[in-house]
Enzyme design. Structure first.
Site, mmCIF file in Angstrom:
data_model
loop_
_atom_site.group_PDB
_atom_site.id
_atom_site.type_symbol
_atom_site.label_atom_id
_atom_site.label_comp_id
_atom_site.label_asym_id
_atom_site.label_seq_id
_atom_site.Cartn_x
_atom_site.Cartn_y
_atom_site.Cartn_z
ATOM 1 N N PRO A 19 13.309 -13.263 -47.076
ATOM 2 C CG PRO A 19 12.743 -12.130 -45.122
ATOM 3 C CD PRO A 19 12.348 -13.297 -45.974
ATOM 4 C CG ASN A 20 18.534 -11.786 -45.268
ATOM 5 O OD1 ASN A 20 18.911 -10.638 -45.521
ATOM 6 N ND2 ASN A 20 17.966 -12.100 -44.119
ATOM 7 N NE ARG B 244 21.553 -15.575 -45.624
ATOM 8 C CZ ARG B 244 20.377 -16.147 -45.401
ATOM 9 N NH1 ARG B 244 19.670 -16.564 -46.412
ATOM 10 N NH2 ARG B 244 19.921 -16.276 -44.190
ATOM 11 C CE1 TYR C 229 20.857 -21.100 -45.690
ATOM 12 C CE2 TYR C 229 22.320 -19.241 -45.230
ATOM 13 C CZ TYR C 229 21.253 -20.056 -44.869
ATOM 14 O OH TYR C 229 20.577 -19.826 -43.702
ATOM 15 C CG ASN D 78 14.004 -20.975 -48.689
ATOM 16 O OD1 ASN D 78 13.829 -20.637 -47.513
ATOM 17 N ND2 ASN D 78 15.186 -21.376 -49.143
ATOM 18 C CB ALA E 196 14.812 -15.422 -40.873
ATOM 19 C CD GLU F 226 8.646 -25.261 -43.927
ATOM 20 O OE1 GLU F 226 7.566 -25.776 -43.552
ATOM 21 O OE2 GLU F 226 9.553 -24.928 -43.140
ATOM 22 C CG HIS G 148 13.927 -24.667 -45.139
ATOM 23 N ND1 HIS G 148 13.756 -23.338 -44.871
ATOM 24 C CD2 HIS G 148 12.816 -25.293 -44.671
ATOM 25 C CE1 HIS G 148 12.598 -23.152 -44.272
ATOM 26 N NE2 HIS G 148 12.004 -24.329 -44.143
ATOM 27 N NE ARG H 259 21.825 -23.104 -40.341
ATOM 28 C CZ ARG H 259 21.520 -22.052 -41.118
ATOM 29 N NH1 ARG H 259 20.573 -22.163 -42.039
ATOM 30 N NH2 ARG H 259 22.159 -20.925 -40.972
HETATM 31 C C1 DQA Z 1 16.748 -21.146 -44.963
HETATM 32 C C2 DQA Z 1 16.880 -21.514 -43.488
HETATM 33 C C3 DQA Z 1 16.434 -20.371 -42.587
HETATM 34 O O1 DQA Z 1 16.612 -20.720 -41.233
HETATM 35 C C4 DQA Z 1 17.263 -19.141 -42.878
HETATM 36 O O2 DQA Z 1 16.807 -18.051 -42.082
HETATM 37 C C5 DQA Z 1 17.314 -18.787 -44.309
HETATM 38 C C6 DQA Z 1 17.457 -19.858 -45.304
HETATM 39 C C7 DQA Z 1 17.316 -22.238 -45.892
HETATM 40 O O3 DQA Z 1 17.031 -22.191 -47.077
HETATM 41 O O4 DQA Z 1 18.069 -23.104 -45.444
HETATM 42 O O5 DQA Z 1 17.313 -17.619 -44.681
HETATM 43 O O6 DQA Z 1 15.353 -21.021 -45.246
#
Ligand code: DQA
Length: 191
Positions: free
Chosen positions: A48-49, A56, A61, A112, A115, A136, A138, A145
């Site tokens: 998501p997102n 964003r 990011y 990735n 959340a 995994e 990120h 954080r």
């Molecule tokens: C994320 C880190 C997550 O905590 C966050 O909710 C994201 C992006 C990252 O790529 O740093 O949406 O996965």
């Protein structure tokens, strides 16, 4: 099976290091023949997102878009004879289904989860049912954080984690997959 070897996957053929000198190969590059050599598919999953990357919270990011990151991963994967497929969804179930569809078809998954990292046990279970390496990924370093980001429910089923390197992580993830699939690798995980 030796304790640190990846599980045998009879339905997938991985061709390594046999085509030319240079970086070891796990398959045919998508742009080259002959057709009888398989292209190893790596599934990149974005939660998501992540479709909002570039707009964003750029201070966290960065300014690059998700398409930029996937292009980086695709170029790095092609150097090792691998093709990238990418699925982004804001829906947990769609990501779970994408993992199901990758079973027996993709050689590895880079995820990735956004959340969902922090609470999606269904994604955890789906990834646990995938036989190949799971990376995994990120952009940020969640452990630096908010406290709620410090736990990942994906990490227990991941071969390894790449976090905190921004967009460079997408290239590193493709390199990690190539290294994990190399025959005779020195595995550091029992996955
Ligand atoms: C994320 C880190 C997550 O905590 C966050 O909710 C994201 C992006 C990252 O790529 O740093 O949406 O996965």
């Amino acid at each position: 099976m030796a304790p640190h070897e990846p599980p045998a996957r009879p339905e997938l053929t991985v061709v390594a290091g046999s085509l030319e000198s240079g970086p070891e190969r796990v398959g045919r590059r998508p742009d080259e023949g002959p057709e009888d050599l398989p292209v190893a598919v790596v599934l990149f999953l974005s939660g998501p997102n992540l479709s909002l990357l570039g707009q964003r919270q750029p201070e966290i990011y960065g300014r690059d878009t998700l398409a930029d990151h996937i292009a980086t991963a695709t170029a790095a994967a092609a150097e090792h004879g691998m093709a990238v497929e990418h699925v982004q969804s804001d829906y947990e179930g769609a990501l779970v289904e994408a993992v199901h569809e990758a079973r027996g078809r993709a050689v590895a998954i880079v995820v990735n989860p956004g959340a969902l990292t922090h609470y999606s046990w269904s994604l955890h279970d789906a990834l646990a049912a995938f036989d190949g390496p799971v990376v995994e990924l990120h952009l940020s370093q969640p452990r630096r954080r908010e406290a709620w980001r410090h736990q990942s429910v994906v990490t227990p089923v991941a071969t390894g984690v790449i976090a905190g390197f921004g967009g460079e992580g997408y290239r590193l993830a493709a390199e990690a997959v190539a290294a994990l699939l190399r025959p005779g690798r020195h595995a550091r995980s029992d996955r």
